[in-house]
Design an enzyme around this catalytic site. Structure first.
Site, short mmCIF file in Angstrom:
data_model
loop_
_atom_site.label_atom_id
_atom_site.label_comp_id
_atom_site.label_asym_id
_atom_site.label_seq_id
_atom_site.Cartn_x
_atom_site.Cartn_y
_atom_site.Cartn_z
N ILE A 165 0.84 -1.21 0.00
CA ILE A 165 0.00 0.00 0.00
C ILE A 165 0.87 1.25 0.00
CG2 ILE A 165 -1.71 1.32 1.30
CD1 ILE A 165 -2.81 -1.37 2.34
N GLY B 45 8.70 -4.84 2.73
CA GLY B 45 8.75 -3.88 1.63
C GLY B 45 9.94 -4.13 0.73
N ALA C 3 3.50 1.33 8.57
CA ALA C 3 4.46 0.30 8.99
C ALA C 3 3.85 -0.59 10.06
CB ALA C 3 5.73 0.95 9.51
N SER D 34 -7.29 -1.73 11.40
CA SER D 34 -7.72 -2.96 10.72
C SER D 34 -9.12 -3.37 11.15
CB SER D 34 -6.74 -4.09 11.05
OG SER D 34 -7.23 -5.33 10.63
N TYR E 122 -2.10 -8.98 17.02
CA TYR E 122 -2.14 -7.98 15.94
C TYR E 122 -3.34 -7.05 16.11
CZ TYR E 122 -3.05 -6.10 11.27
OH TYR E 122 -3.33 -5.26 10.21
N LYS F 70 -3.48 -2.98 17.14
CA LYS F 70 -4.12 -1.98 16.29
C LYS F 70 -5.15 -1.17 17.10
CE LYS F 70 -2.31 -2.39 12.16
NZ LYS F 70 -1.55 -1.26 11.57
N ARG G 169 -10.46 -23.51 8.18
CA ARG G 169 -9.49 -23.29 9.25
C ARG G 169 -10.21 -22.77 10.49
NH1 ARG G 169 -5.15 -19.94 5.69
NH2 ARG G 169 -7.06 -18.76 5.32
N GLY H 188 -11.35 -20.69 13.47
CA GLY H 188 -11.22 -19.27 13.79
C GLY H 188 -11.39 -18.34 12.61
#
Length: 309
Positions: free
Chosen positions: A15, A39, A77, A120, A145, A149, A272, A274
């Site tokens: 992005i 990156g 980042a 997110s 994660y 966020k 999968r 979850g």
């Protein structure tokens, strides 16, 4: 417009590099801070108005250096892998939360106010599944994660109230487009499916393929980020960045087959544990505050651009 230099953390990524291109195209100076863990330098153009600093947002002294002389910041980042955060919560916490806090401190010290932040849809967890998820849907982060966020959102709001920062917080849904590395463990399903289809390799779908996602083409997302940088004033509160448009994996595969003219063998494996079955953004707030391209890029159009890249 060199007096409007923008710092883009994670600017060499999928992005970030598209945003860098857009900023340079309109004459702005850009500084990229990227550790190149995911990156790629090849994603960045040769341009006299582009400065690249290699390093980690978890390094406060380096973040202070990167912020100096910038008018605004876009903070992309992150270790963007849910699984990596499960496997290494401490390591990803340094990048995903400490990095945000470092940036807030450096901006406070330098007097830089405007920051656009990539949060997110993961902050919602399973809440709102099967519905159009709005910003007030209860938050229930299920992974480190997602927790990082959401905590970053809270820190940004604290710095807004206490120190006058101007955060524009976007909760990204499923972004896709060129430069999304299919070999990366962080990659989305579209880049994986399209790369395998291009090579004629069999594709594995976990579950029955009826699960749906809200796919946003990267150029459309970048357009919104630019508007957030330019807005004279920002309203408080996070904004979902999605199209309120559900596409199933089966529909996605059919579209890939249409664009390529053929599709390799598709097999199904056990779903999968979850995995969220349905995820779709309410974008009422997004449309109230920003202009989406009209019409927004369809999945079919985005796939064609991705496969032609």
């Amino acid at each position: 417009m060199t007096d409007t230099r923008v710092l883009v953390t994670g600017g060499a990524g999928f992005i970030g590099s598209h945003l860098v291109d857009a900023l340079l195209a309109r004459g702005q100076a850009v500084r990229v801070l990227d550790d190149f863990s995911t990156g790629k330098r090849a994603n960045l153009p040769e341009n006299g108005r582009l400065q690249v600093i290699e390093g980690d947002v978890a390094d406060l002294s380096l973040v202070r250096q990167a912020v100096q002389g910038c008018r605004s910041v876009v903070h992309l980042a992150a270790v963007a892998s849910v699984q990596a955060s499960v496997d290494d919560p401490l390591g990803t916490h340094r990048s995903n939360l400490i990095g945000t806090l470092n940036l807030c401190e450096a901006m406070r010290e330098s007097g830089v106010r405007r920051v656009v932040f990539a949060s997110s849809a993961a902050v919602y967890g399973n809440n709102g599944e099967g519905e159009s998820i709005h910003e007030e849907t209860p938050k229930a982060p299920l992974t480190p994660y997602a927790a990082d966020k959401l905590a970053s959102e809270h820190y940004l709001d604290f710095y807004r109230r206490q120190h006058g920062l101007e955060p524009a917080v976007f909760r990204f849904f499923n972004v896709f487009g060129p430069r999304q590395d299919p070999a990366s463990p962080y990659s989305g399903v579209i880049s994986i499916f399209t790369e395998r289809a291009r090579q004629g390799l069999p594709i594995t779908v976990f579950g029955d393929g009826g699960q749906t996602r809200d796919f946003v083409y990267v150029a459309d997302l970048v357009e919104v980020l630019l508007q957030a940088l330019d807005a004279p004033e920002l309203e408080v509160g996070a904004v979902n960045l999605g199209l309120d448009r559900a596409t199933s994996l089966n529909q996605l595969l059919a579209a890939i087959g249409e664009v390529l003219g053929d599709l390799p063998a598709v097999t199904h494996a056990e779903a999968r544990p979850g995995d969220i079955r349905h995820s779709r953004a309410s974008n009422v707030r997004l449309r109230q505050r920003y202009r989406l391209p009209e019409p927004a890029t369809s999945v079919h159009e985005g796939l064609r651009a991705l496969l032609d890249a």
